[in-house]
Design an enzyme around this catalytic site. Sequence first.
Site, PDB file in Angstrom:
ATOM      1  N   HIS A   1       1.230  -1.510  -0.390  1.00 24.81           N
ATOM      2  CA  HIS A   1      -0.119   0.071   0.197  1.00 24.81           C
ATOM      3  C   HIS A   1       1.315   1.309   0.014  1.00 24.81           C
ATOM      4  CE1 HIS A   1      -3.858  -1.356   1.000  1.00 24.81           C
ATOM      5  NE2 HIS A   1      -3.710  -2.291   0.825  1.00 24.81           N
ATOM      6  N   ASP A   2       1.935   1.222   0.447  1.00 27.93           N
ATOM      7  CA  ASP A   2       3.108   2.304   0.125  1.00 27.93           C
ATOM      8  C   ASP A   2       3.778   2.082  -1.280  1.00 27.93           C
ATOM      9  OD1 ASP A   2       4.787   4.332   1.227  1.00 27.93           O
ATOM     10  OD2 ASP A   2       6.383   3.108   1.494  1.00 27.93           O
TER      11      ASP A   2
ATOM     12  N   PRO B   1      -5.602  -1.739  -5.949  1.00 29.83           N
ATOM     13  CA  PRO B   1      -6.361  -2.750  -6.706  1.00 29.83           C
ATOM     14  C   PRO B   1      -6.921  -3.356  -5.506  1.00 29.83           C
ATOM     15  CG  PRO B   1      -4.433  -3.734  -7.248  1.00 29.83           C
ATOM     16  CD  PRO B   1      -3.640  -2.333  -6.434  1.00 29.83           C
TER      17      PRO B   1
ATOM     18  N   HIS C   1      -0.837 -13.757   0.040  1.00 30.33           N
ATOM     19  CA  HIS C   1      -1.618 -13.851   0.549  1.00 30.33           C
ATOM     20  C   HIS C   1      -1.719 -15.051   1.151  1.00 30.33           C
ATOM     21  CE1 HIS C   1      -4.789 -10.967  -2.380  1.00 30.33           C
ATOM     22  NE2 HIS C   1      -4.334 -10.806  -1.345  1.00 30.33           N
TER      23      HIS C   1
ATOM     24  N   ASP D   1      -5.007 -17.944   2.855  1.00 30.43           N
ATOM     25  CA  ASP D   1      -4.473 -20.234   2.262  1.00 30.43           C
ATOM     26  C   ASP D   1      -5.207 -20.583   3.480  1.00 30.43           C
ATOM     27  OD1 ASP D   1      -3.007 -21.618   1.746  1.00 30.43           O
ATOM     28  OD2 ASP D   1      -1.201 -20.786   2.462  1.00 30.43           O
TER      29      ASP D   1
END
Length: 352
Positions: free
Chosen positions: A76-77, A174, A206, A246
């Site tokens: 996100h950064d 996204p 993820h 997961d």
Amino acid sequence: MGAVSRSGRAVAVLQLVSTVVLLLSPPPAAASRRDMSVDFHAASCPQLETIVRSAVQAALQREIALAAGLLRIFFHDCFPQGCDASVYLNATNPNTEQFPQGPNETLQPRALQLVEDIRAKVHAECGPTVSCADISALATRDAVVVSGGPSYAVPLGQQDSLAPASVDLVGDLPGPSTSRVQALIDLFATRGLGDPADLVALSGGHTVGRARCDFFRDRAGRQDDTFSKKLKLNCTKDPNRLQELDVITPDAFDNAYYIALTTGQGVFTSDMALMKNQTTASIVRQFAQDKAAFFDQFAKSMVKLSKVPRPGGNVGEIRRSCFLSNSNGPRLDLVVAAATDQDPGFAASASA
């Protein structure tokens, strides 16, 4: 004796003021710190990687979920406007006008604080020579390694931004409900991540993530397969539950996330979309069959992510707090006043 004591206090306060001035002033030649390299801090802070690694190892021993938190913060950064620690600004104070809304509202507070805690340790050892952006990059890499994932060389030398990213740029992140893979591929290409393998490999983060029901309500509500029905039932029982992304090995950084995708057990719509695109589906299958191939590509893609171009170039500062720009830090006059509070006579003479 009184005069000597007064003089001694004066010297002590002058030393304190000098120290504060040093800490609040920018590092030498800060504006020219633009050339990145893996050994950027070798001379200025040789203990850097040891400090970061030790702190991350200790933190993950207490709470393995921090690995997913660090990975998400790093993405996100870096994705909106390059790795500049802009995501940390005002991250703990959502009531400020600059606080970025949308996808950054749900970043993990404990992971954000971990990076700030590490910054404090690094600066205590080396002075304000290492940016929050560099510390975040190192901490994320070490969290991947501690969780069982690959190591990779982290390019260092990023400056911290002076302000948060704009709402428009943050809006480019996204979302988990995205179903059009080509749109994702095109979006990633705008950040120098044009190889479809970058999208698939970075989605592999993820493998250590968890999400609340709101993030995959579209997947659980619209699909009629067995796994979707299970997600819907679990969320109906407890809307606040945390669902492992997961479902095979939720706390290990491995390739089981891709194995789950091949059997229709991806939690996000964006996860399962990777299996509906011919190009990305073949990469998913490759990673499901070959963990080494996933690790190799993930390492390459993380390095590329760390080099996403910054629109204004690598300019900024070395923050004294990851959550505040230096211009919003403590004022020198207030620090001096606090230091001389017990000796108002010296404060008066110093200002004369």
